[in-house]
Design a protein around this motif. Structure first.
Motif, short mmCIF file in Angstrom:
data_model
loop_
_atom_site.label_atom_id
_atom_site.label_comp_id
_atom_site.label_asym_id
_atom_site.label_seq_id
_atom_site.Cartn_x
_atom_site.Cartn_y
_atom_site.Cartn_z
N ARG A 163 37.02 10.78 31.52
CA ARG A 163 37.23 9.54 32.01
C ARG A 163 38.54 9.40 32.76
NH1 ARG A 163 34.02 5.09 32.23
NH2 ARG A 163 34.68 3.33 31.45
N GLU A 164 39.34 10.30 32.62
CA GLU A 164 40.63 10.06 33.54
C GLU A 164 40.28 10.16 35.11
OE1 GLU A 164 42.25 12.12 29.63
OE2 GLU A 164 40.56 11.98 30.98
N TYR A 165 39.04 10.94 35.37
CA TYR A 165 38.68 10.93 36.81
C TYR A 165 38.24 9.44 37.26
CZ TYR A 165 38.65 15.94 36.66
OH TYR A 165 39.25 17.42 36.70
N GLN A 166 37.56 8.76 36.52
CA GLN A 166 37.32 7.18 36.73
C GLN A 166 38.61 6.39 37.00
OE1 GLN A 166 34.66 7.77 33.54
NE2 GLN A 166 34.32 9.51 35.26
N TYR A 167 39.38 6.65 36.13
CA TYR A 167 40.71 5.91 36.25
C TYR A 167 41.47 6.17 37.68
CZ TYR A 167 40.31 5.12 31.07
OH TYR A 167 40.06 4.96 29.85
N PHE A 168 41.30 7.41 38.07
CA PHE A 168 41.94 7.84 39.41
C PHE A 168 40.99 7.16 40.60
CE2 PHE A 168 41.31 10.10 43.28
CZ PHE A 168 42.70 10.40 43.79
N ALA A 169 39.73 7.05 40.34
CA ALA A 169 38.95 6.31 41.54
C ALA A 169 39.48 4.94 41.38
CB ALA A 169 37.48 6.57 41.00
N CYS A 170 39.60 4.08 40.40
CA CYS A 170 39.98 2.80 40.41
C CYS A 170 41.17 2.45 40.87
CB CYS A 170 40.02 2.27 38.86
SG CYS A 170 38.36 2.12 37.91
N ASP A 171 42.08 3.41 40.48
CA ASP A 171 43.45 3.11 41.21
C ASP A 171 43.37 3.40 42.74
OD1 ASP A 171 44.54 2.64 38.86
OD2 ASP A 171 45.43 4.49 38.34
N TRP A 172 42.43 4.58 43.10
CA TRP A 172 42.51 4.92 44.40
C TRP A 172 41.70 3.75 45.27
CZ3 TRP A 172 38.95 7.37 48.24
CH2 TRP A 172 39.78 7.90 49.08
N LEU A 173 40.73 3.30 44.58
CA LEU A 173 39.94 1.91 45.60
C LEU A 173 41.06 0.95 45.74
CD1 LEU A 173 36.53 2.34 43.95
CD2 LEU A 173 37.38 3.06 45.85
N ARG A 174 41.67 0.57 44.51
CA ARG A 174 42.52 -0.40 44.49
C ARG A 174 43.61 -0.36 45.75
NH1 ARG A 174 46.64 -2.37 39.71
NH2 ARG A 174 47.86 -4.06 40.65
N ALA A 175 44.19 0.79 45.69
CA ALA A 175 45.19 1.00 47.00
C ALA A 175 44.51 1.07 48.26
CB ALA A 175 45.82 2.31 46.71
N HIS A 176 43.40 1.23 48.40
CA HIS A 176 42.82 1.09 49.59
C HIS A 176 41.65 0.36 50.09
CE1 HIS A 176 45.09 4.72 50.49
NE2 HIS A 176 44.77 5.38 49.75
N VAL A 177 41.42 -0.88 49.04
CA VAL A 177 40.30 -1.75 49.08
C VAL A 177 40.65 -2.59 50.76
CG1 VAL A 177 41.65 -3.75 48.07
CG2 VAL A 177 39.21 -3.55 48.02
N ALA A 178 41.48 -2.66 51.29
CA ALA A 178 41.65 -3.16 52.60
C ALA A 178 40.70 -2.43 53.49
CB ALA A 178 43.10 -3.28 52.93
N ASN A 179 40.50 -1.18 53.40
CA ASN A 179 39.77 -0.23 54.18
C ASN A 179 38.17 -0.52 53.97
OD1 ASN A 179 42.44 0.51 54.94
ND2 ASN A 179 41.90 2.92 54.33
N ALA A 180 37.80 -1.30 53.24
CA ALA A 180 36.43 -1.35 52.79
C ALA A 180 35.77 -2.73 53.26
CB ALA A 180 36.39 -1.19 51.22
N GLY A 181 34.60 -2.67 53.82
CA GLY A 181 33.96 -3.89 54.46
C GLY A 181 33.24 -4.52 53.19
N PRO A 182 32.51 -5.54 53.63
CA PRO A 182 31.76 -6.30 52.59
C PRO A 182 30.62 -5.53 51.98
CG PRO A 182 31.26 -6.96 54.86
CD PRO A 182 32.40 -6.22 55.04
N ASN A 183 30.04 -4.37 52.77
CA ASN A 183 29.07 -3.68 52.29
C ASN A 183 29.35 -2.80 51.16
OD1 ASN A 183 26.98 -4.77 53.80
ND2 ASN A 183 27.32 -3.07 55.30
#
Length: 227
Positions: free
Chosen positions: A79-99
């Motif tokens: 599960r810790e790998y999924q936690y890393f992904a959630c934190d990483w996405l949170r930090a870089h969500v500005a780089n993601a488009g609507p898709n």
């Protein structure tokens, strides 16, 4: 960098996490999550310290990188790998488009439980909708979804909006799902209302006075906790 960003991150991550594995703590962590997921047994503060080292010196990710890393982490057993992904996405969500909402939907509906769903709802989906207002209509569809975690995400996506909260949507979603049979949806209704009450207590009081009779006792109790 000879590897792709996803390869570099995953190599660093696996190496760091495996070195910190704690089998005894892993057993208790899995039990806390009703033994739905395997754990490495890394406490959250230690994991986040490792994550900072893993991310150090890396270039800013593209939307494709975000999707690839999140998918790779979701494919890992612990599960810790999924936690890393959630934190990483949170930090870089500005780089993601609507898709990127499509990727978020896949993550929300895969290995679903409150620990990852809530992080994705408040910090990833919420960030996407704030930056791409056209996604509000997607939330209107999500709140009617057959998957309870998708419904919970729609209700919680404005959790950090404060003064920018679309109250018509917030209150409308709560009313539309007031009778939902699942605990996690009814709890989300109360949580969303309680959080917004920190910004506009009178609006939440008004909503509860008008619509409280259709909400579950759990939702009302959670909503009114600090009123």
């Amino acid at each position: 960098m000879t590897h792709s960003l996803v390869d570099e991150i995953m190599e660093r991550l696996v190496r760091s996490y495996e070195a910190a594995r704690d089998p005894e703590r892993a057993v208790s962590a899995a039990a806390y999550m009703r033994d739905q997921f395997a754990f490495l047994g890394i406490a959250s503060p230690a994991r986040r310290a490792l994550d900072r080292v893993v991310r150090a010196g890396l270039p800013a990710p593209t939307e494709e990188d975000l999707s690839a890393v999140a998918t790779a982490c979701w494919e890992r057993k612990e599960r810790e790998y999924q936690y890393f992904a959630c934190d990483w996405l949170r930090a870089h969500v500005a780089n993601a488009g609507p898709n990127f909402l499509l990727t978020a939907h896949t993550l929300i509906t895969t290995k679903s439980w409150w620990d990852t769903v809530d992080a994705l709802a408040a910090h990833v989906v919420g960030g996407l909708v704030a930056r791409h207002p056209q996604l509000r209509v997607e939330m209107d569809a999500w709140v009617e979804d057959d998957n309870m975690w998708v419904v919970r995400t729609a209700i919680l996506h404005q959790l950090n909006y404060r003064q920018e909260t679309d109250t018509d949507r917030l209150f409308g979603y709560c009313t539309r799902q007031a009778g939902h049979p699942d605990f996690f949806v009814r709890k989300a209704i109360g949580w969303a209302l309680r959080q917004y009450a920190r910004t506009n207590a009178e609006a939440v009081r008004g909503y509860l006075s008008q619509q409280g009779h259709v909400l579950s006792p759990l939702s009302v109790r959670e909503a009114a906790k600090h009123l």
